[in-house]
Design an enzyme around this catalytic site. Structure first.
Site, PDB file in Angstrom:
ATOM      1  N   SER A 262       0.916  -1.202   0.005  1.00 32.04           N
ATOM      2  CA  SER A 262       0.133  -0.052   0.054  1.00 32.04           C
ATOM      3  C   SER A 262       0.927   1.243   0.242  1.00 32.04           C
ATOM      4  O   SER A 262       1.905   1.140   0.560  1.00 32.04           O
ATOM      5  CB  SER A 262      -0.751   0.104   1.193  1.00 32.04           C
ATOM      6  OG  SER A 262      -1.645   0.971   1.264  1.00 32.04           O
TER       7      SER A 262
ATOM      8  N   TYR B 292      -1.279  -0.161  10.269  1.00 35.93           N
ATOM      9  CA  TYR B 292      -1.256  -0.549   9.011  1.00 35.93           C
ATOM     10  C   TYR B 292      -0.239  -0.209   8.118  1.00 35.93           C
ATOM     11  O   TYR B 292       0.370  -0.865   7.188  1.00 35.93           O
ATOM     12  CB  TYR B 292      -2.750   0.027   8.337  1.00 35.93           C
ATOM     13  CG  TYR B 292      -3.100  -0.106   6.935  1.00 35.93           C
ATOM     14  CD1 TYR B 292      -3.588  -1.395   6.519  1.00 35.93           C
ATOM     15  CD2 TYR B 292      -2.679   0.643   5.995  1.00 35.93           C
ATOM     16  CE1 TYR B 292      -3.789  -2.003   5.328  1.00 35.93           C
ATOM     17  CE2 TYR B 292      -3.224   0.169   4.530  1.00 35.93           C
ATOM     18  CZ  TYR B 292      -3.757  -0.944   4.345  1.00 35.93           C
ATOM     19  OH  TYR B 292      -3.769  -1.168   2.968  1.00 35.93           O
TER      20      TYR B 292
END
Length: 266
Positions: free
Chosen positions: A133, A146
């Protein structure tokens, strides 16, 4: 020529499902895995793949998964580490459970898949692709676990490239920006609900500064993953490929010259 065998982890929906479907359409033999049997079965039926229910945070499950794929298909040419979870919260907000669950799913699963699959990939001179990501490349707020897990996954993948490149294995990371998936839709509802925005309006808001002014479709990310799995990227190893519509090229300090910035009311 023998059709390649690809294992796609986290394939019950979203990017993983799109990778499986496009890979199968291109002639690959595809094994899909996930923790949701019904959703996984639906993906497998759509693209003619073989489904394996497995928890990729479990060493025993991953070892058995990879062994089963090789046993059933005779070889392994590519692995896509795509399992992911997002537990929101900054350093002072995250619970120990949220931190641990995020690291297990987004980082430890990549380690377990690489450790189990690399011996087979060396035999086929195969490829390992991690779906990361852009949150692992830039510092978002309210997403500490995350972001840390995705940054770690990218570096772990790069170490696989360095260690096993001499044996013919390539390992690369794809870093998407906002992409329409079930998980992102939920994030849009959580973000936009309090502001009175529906899902479409929320996607428009979070991509307002993205040069392409829209989120990606899962299939667009899948195309990048499949390129890295295939022969067209034969000299690409240890790379981190952003597929983000230009999100990470924007200079925050120059944004006020192009946009009128209005503080959002919380």
């Amino acid at each position: 020529m023998t059709a390649p065998v690809y294992l796609v982890a986290g394939a019950s929906s979203g990017i993983g499902a799109a990778v499986a479907e496009r890979a199968a359409a291109g002639g690959a033999r595809v094994a899909v895995c996930g923790r949701r049997p019904d959703a996984l079965k639906a993906v497998a039926e759509r693209c003619g793949s073989t489904a394996y229910v497995a928890d990729v945070t479990s060493r025993a499950d991953v070892d058995e998964l990879v062994a089963a794929v090789v046993r059933d298909h005779g070889r392994l040419d590519g692995v896509v580490a795509n399992a992911g979870v997002m537990r929101p919260g900054g350093v002072l907000d995250l619970s120990d459970e949220d931190w641990d669950a995020t690291l297990r799913t987004n980082l430890t699963s990549v380690f377990l898949l690489a450790r189990a699959s690399v011996p087979h990939l060396t035999r086929t001179r195969g490829a390992f692709v991690t779906v990361g990501s852009i949150a692992g490349l830039r510092a978002p707020t309210g997403m500490s676990a995350y972001a840390a897990s995705k940054a770690g996954a990218a570096m772990l993948t790069t170490t696989v490239a360095a260690e096993f490149g001499p044996l013919g294995v390539r390992a690369n990371t794809v870093c998407p920006g906002w992409t329409r998936t079930e998980m992102a839709d939920e994030e849009m509802r959580a973000f936009g609900g309090p502001l009175g925005l529906d899902v479409e309006e929320s996607y428009a808001a979070v991509t307002a500064l993205v040069p392409q002014r829209r989120p990606a479709a899962a299939e667009e990310i899948a195309d990048a993953v499949l390129w890295l799995l295939g022969p067209g990227s034969s000299y690409v190893n240890g790379a981190t490929l952003t597929v983000d519509g230009g999100t990470t090229v924007v200079d925050p300090g120059a944004v006020p010259f192009d946009f009128r910035i209005t503080p959002r009311q919380e």
